[in-house]
Design a protein around this motif. Structure first.
Motif, PDB file in Angstrom:
ATOM      1  N   ARG A 195       0.825  -1.211   0.000  1.00  0.00           N
ATOM      2  CA  ARG A 195       0.000   0.000   0.000  1.00  0.00           C
ATOM      3  C   ARG A 195       0.862   1.266   0.000  1.00  0.00           C
ATOM      4  NH1 ARG A 195      -5.024   1.713   1.271  1.00  0.00           N
ATOM      5  NH2 ARG A 195      -5.222   3.649   2.416  1.00  0.00           N
ATOM      6  N   GLU A 196       1.860   1.290   0.862  1.00  0.00           N
ATOM      7  CA  GLU A 196       2.723   2.471   0.980  1.00  0.00           C
ATOM      8  C   GLU A 196       3.461   2.743  -0.326  1.00  0.00           C
ATOM      9  OE1 GLU A 196       2.876  -0.160   3.180  1.00  0.00           O
ATOM     10  OE2 GLU A 196       1.639   0.793   4.703  1.00  0.00           O
ATOM     11  N   ALA A 197       3.988   1.687  -0.951  1.00  0.00           N
ATOM     12  CA  ALA A 197       4.726   1.853  -2.201  1.00  0.00           C
ATOM     13  C   ALA A 197       3.801   2.352  -3.313  1.00  0.00           C
ATOM     14  CB  ALA A 197       5.388   0.535  -2.603  1.00  0.00           C
ATOM     15  N   PHE A 198       2.599   1.792  -3.378  1.00  0.00           N
ATOM     16  CA  PHE A 198       1.625   2.217  -4.374  1.00  0.00           C
ATOM     17  C   PHE A 198       1.296   3.700  -4.190  1.00  0.00           C
ATOM     18  CE2 PHE A 198      -2.694   2.838  -5.960  1.00  0.00           C
ATOM     19  CZ  PHE A 198      -2.624   2.261  -7.223  1.00  0.00           C
ATOM     20  N   LEU A 199       0.960   4.076  -2.970  1.00  0.00           N
ATOM     21  CA  LEU A 199       0.604   5.480  -2.710  1.00  0.00           C
ATOM     22  C   LEU A 199       1.788   6.419  -2.897  1.00  0.00           C
ATOM     23  CD1 LEU A 199      -1.869   5.231   0.293  1.00  0.00           C
ATOM     24  CD2 LEU A 199      -2.370   5.911  -2.066  1.00  0.00           C
ATOM     25  N   ASP A 200       2.988   5.964  -2.561  1.00  0.00           N
ATOM     26  CA  ASP A 200       4.176   6.793  -2.793  1.00  0.00           C
ATOM     27  C   ASP A 200       4.345   7.095  -4.278  1.00  0.00           C
ATOM     28  OD1 ASP A 200       4.792   6.904  -0.096  1.00  0.00           O
ATOM     29  OD2 ASP A 200       6.416   5.418  -0.208  1.00  0.00           O
ATOM     30  N   GLN A 201       4.143   6.074  -5.117  1.00  0.00           N
ATOM     31  CA  GLN A 201       4.272   6.276  -6.570  1.00  0.00           C
ATOM     32  C   GLN A 201       3.196   7.221  -7.089  1.00  0.00           C
ATOM     33  OE1 GLN A 201       4.503   2.605  -8.764  1.00  0.00           O
ATOM     34  NE2 GLN A 201       6.223   1.852  -7.549  1.00  0.00           N
ATOM     35  N   TYR A 223       1.234  15.300  -5.532  1.00  0.00           N
ATOM     36  CA  TYR A 223       0.273  15.651  -4.490  1.00  0.00           C
ATOM     37  C   TYR A 223       0.993  16.129  -3.241  1.00  0.00           C
ATOM     38  CZ  TYR A 223      -2.936  13.022  -7.427  1.00  0.00           C
ATOM     39  OH  TYR A 223      -3.677  12.579  -8.486  1.00  0.00           O
ATOM     40  N   GLY A 224       0.313  16.984  -2.492  1.00  0.00           N
ATOM     41  CA  GLY A 224       0.862  17.493  -1.242  1.00  0.00           C
ATOM     42  C   GLY A 224       0.730  16.512  -0.098  1.00  0.00           C
ATOM     43  N   SER A 225      -0.120  15.500  -0.269  1.00  0.00           N
ATOM     44  CA  SER A 225      -0.314  14.516   0.796  1.00  0.00           C
ATOM     45  C   SER A 225      -0.727  13.175   0.201  1.00  0.00           C
ATOM     46  CB  SER A 225      -1.402  14.984   1.775  1.00  0.00           C
ATOM     47  OG  SER A 225      -2.677  14.931   1.147  1.00  0.00           O
ATOM     48  N   ARG A 226      -0.530  12.143   1.007  1.00  0.00           N
ATOM     49  CA  ARG A 226      -0.978  10.812   0.605  1.00  0.00           C
ATOM     50  C   ARG A 226      -2.499  10.750   0.517  1.00  0.00           C
ATOM     51  NH1 ARG A 226       2.255   5.962   3.529  1.00  0.00           N
ATOM     52  NH2 ARG A 226       3.924   5.821   2.006  1.00  0.00           N
ATOM     53  N   GLN A 227      -3.190  11.559   1.319  1.00  0.00           N
ATOM     54  CA  GLN A 227      -4.655  11.562   1.296  1.00  0.00           C
ATOM     55  C   GLN A 227      -5.170  11.974  -0.082  1.00  0.00           C
ATOM     56  OE1 GLN A 227      -2.813  12.913   3.765  1.00  0.00           O
ATOM     57  NE2 GLN A 227      -3.296  11.484   5.413  1.00  0.00           N
ATOM     58  N   GLU A 228      -4.527  12.959  -0.694  1.00  0.00           N
ATOM     59  CA  GLU A 228      -4.928  13.378  -2.046  1.00  0.00           C
ATOM     60  C   GLU A 228      -4.698  12.247  -3.043  1.00  0.00           C
ATOM     61  OE1 GLU A 228      -3.865  17.542  -3.379  1.00  0.00           O
ATOM     62  OE2 GLU A 228      -2.556  17.303  -1.620  1.00  0.00           O
ATOM     63  N   ALA A 229      -3.554  11.585  -2.917  1.00  0.00           N
ATOM     64  CA  ALA A 229      -3.232  10.464  -3.811  1.00  0.00           C
ATOM     65  C   ALA A 229      -4.221   9.325  -3.609  1.00  0.00           C
ATOM     66  CB  ALA A 229      -1.805   9.989  -3.551  1.00  0.00           C
ATOM     67  N   GLU A 230      -4.569   9.046  -2.365  1.00  0.00           N
ATOM     68  CA  GLU A 230      -5.505   7.966  -2.083  1.00  0.00           C
ATOM     69  C   GLU A 230      -6.885   8.273  -2.641  1.00  0.00           C
ATOM     70  OE1 GLU A 230      -7.170   5.153   1.512  1.00  0.00           O
ATOM     71  OE2 GLU A 230      -5.501   6.488   1.895  1.00  0.00           O
ATOM     72  N   ARG A 231      -7.332   9.519  -2.506  1.00  0.00           N
ATOM     73  CA  ARG A 231      -8.648   9.910  -3.041  1.00  0.00           C
ATOM     74  C   ARG A 231      -8.665   9.701  -4.558  1.00  0.00           C
ATOM     75  NH1 ARG A 231      -9.433  14.822  -0.696  1.00  0.00           N
ATOM     76  NH2 ARG A 231      -7.997  15.736  -2.170  1.00  0.00           N
ATOM     77  N   ALA A 232      -7.620  10.124  -5.241  1.00  0.00           N
ATOM     78  CA  ALA A 232      -7.551   9.939  -6.696  1.00  0.00           C
ATOM     79  C   ALA A 232      -7.515   8.455  -7.048  1.00  0.00           C
ATOM     80  CB  ALA A 232      -6.317  10.643  -7.254  1.00  0.00           C
ATOM     81  N   ALA A 233      -6.732   7.679  -6.326  1.00  0.00           N
ATOM     82  CA  ALA A 233      -6.609   6.248  -6.608  1.00  0.00           C
ATOM     83  C   ALA A 233      -7.946   5.536  -6.440  1.00  0.00           C
ATOM     84  CB  ALA A 233      -5.549   5.619  -5.711  1.00  0.00           C
ATOM     85  N   ARG A 234      -8.666   5.874  -5.394  1.00  0.00           N
ATOM     86  CA  ARG A 234      -9.960   5.227  -5.149  1.00  0.00           C
ATOM     87  C   ARG A 234     -10.944   5.500  -6.291  1.00  0.00           C
ATOM     88  NH1 ARG A 234     -11.151   3.200  -0.303  1.00  0.00           N
ATOM     89  NH2 ARG A 234      -9.590   3.353   1.325  1.00  0.00           N
ATOM     90  N   VAL A 235     -11.028   6.726  -6.733  1.00  0.00           N
ATOM     91  CA  VAL A 235     -11.964   7.083  -7.804  1.00  0.00           C
ATOM     92  C   VAL A 235     -11.551   6.430  -9.119  1.00  0.00           C
ATOM     93  CG1 VAL A 235     -12.790   8.998  -9.245  1.00  0.00           C
ATOM     94  CG2 VAL A 235     -12.733   9.235  -6.754  1.00  0.00           C
ATOM     95  N   GLU A 258     -13.496  15.690  -5.584  1.00  0.00           N
ATOM     96  CA  GLU A 258     -13.909  17.007  -5.101  1.00  0.00           C
ATOM     97  C   GLU A 258     -12.928  18.093  -5.554  1.00  0.00           C
ATOM     98  OE1 GLU A 258     -14.624  19.316  -0.887  1.00  0.00           O
ATOM     99  OE2 GLU A 258     -14.740  17.136  -0.925  1.00  0.00           O
ATOM    100  N   GLY A 259     -13.470  19.135  -6.164  1.00  0.00           N
ATOM    101  CA  GLY A 259     -12.679  20.280  -6.588  1.00  0.00           C
ATOM    102  C   GLY A 259     -11.896  20.065  -7.869  1.00  0.00           C
ATOM    103  N   ALA A 260     -12.066  18.915  -8.519  1.00  0.00           N
ATOM    104  CA  ALA A 260     -11.296  18.623  -9.733  1.00  0.00           C
ATOM    105  C   ALA A 260     -11.911  19.293 -10.955  1.00  0.00           C
ATOM    106  CB  ALA A 260     -11.211  17.117  -9.955  1.00  0.00           C
ATOM    107  N   THR A 261     -11.055  19.608 -11.898  1.00  0.00           N
ATOM    108  CA  THR A 261     -11.456  20.051 -13.222  1.00  0.00           C
ATOM    109  C   THR A 261     -11.078  18.939 -14.195  1.00  0.00           C
ATOM    110  OG1 THR A 261      -9.315  21.043 -13.723  1.00  0.00           O
ATOM    111  CG2 THR A 261     -10.944  22.464 -12.610  1.00  0.00           C
ATOM    112  N   ASP A 262     -11.498  19.061 -15.442  1.00  0.00           N
ATOM    113  CA  ASP A 262     -11.088  18.053 -16.421  1.00  0.00           C
ATOM    114  C   ASP A 262      -9.566  17.985 -16.522  1.00  0.00           C
ATOM    115  OD1 ASP A 262     -13.757  17.527 -16.879  1.00  0.00           O
ATOM    116  OD2 ASP A 262     -13.781  18.380 -18.906  1.00  0.00           O
TER     117      ASP A 262
END
Length: 131
Positions: A5-11, A18-30, A83-87
């Motif tokens: 999980r950590e390696a995936f989110l780090d990549q 991203y400024g945080s892993r939370q942003e990366a995780e949100r994108a990955a989930r969607v 949330e807050g994304a543009t194309d």
């Protein structure tokens, strides 16, 4: 081999800048939920086996899709769910996640994934195919 999980989110974090892993995780989930709606059978199961467990479950229990989305519509759908994304920012998010997924998949598996998707997804995965 399954990515931790950590390696995936780090990549994803690095590629998406991203400024945080939370942003990366949100994108990955969607992105993985949308991708899962487009893949079926053994291909989806084999890809899930290469992802961290939590992300594998998202891929295996996708959002519902009535029809395959073109790459452009896939990006717009991601923008609608992030949330807050543009194309434009969603295209960046999709690329960060799918290029990480491509690295986790073998070339053979990635080829079979691309066969299940509309033309143009190779670019979203960061693996342009020769025509």
């Amino acid at each position: 081999m399954t990515l931790r999980r950590e390696a995936f989110l780090d990549q994803v974090t690095e590629r998406g800048e991203y400024g945080s892993r939370q942003e990366a995780e949100r994108a990955a989930r969607v992105v993985l939920a949308l991708l899962g709606a487009h893949l079926v059978g053994e291909v989806r199961a084999q890809l899930a086996a290469r992802l961290p467990e939590g992300f594998a479950l998202i891929l295996l229990n996708p959002l519902q899709s009535a029809e395959p989305l073109s790459p452009e519509r896939f990006v717009r759908a991601a923008a609608a769910w992030i949330e807050g994304a543009t194309d434009q920012t969603a295209a960046w998010d999709v690329s960060a996640v799918l290029s990480t997924v491509a690295d986790a998949a073998s070339e053979d598996l990635l080829g079979r994934i691309l066969l299940q998707l509309p033309v143009g997804y190779d670019l979203l995965f960061g693996r342009p195919q020769s025509t």
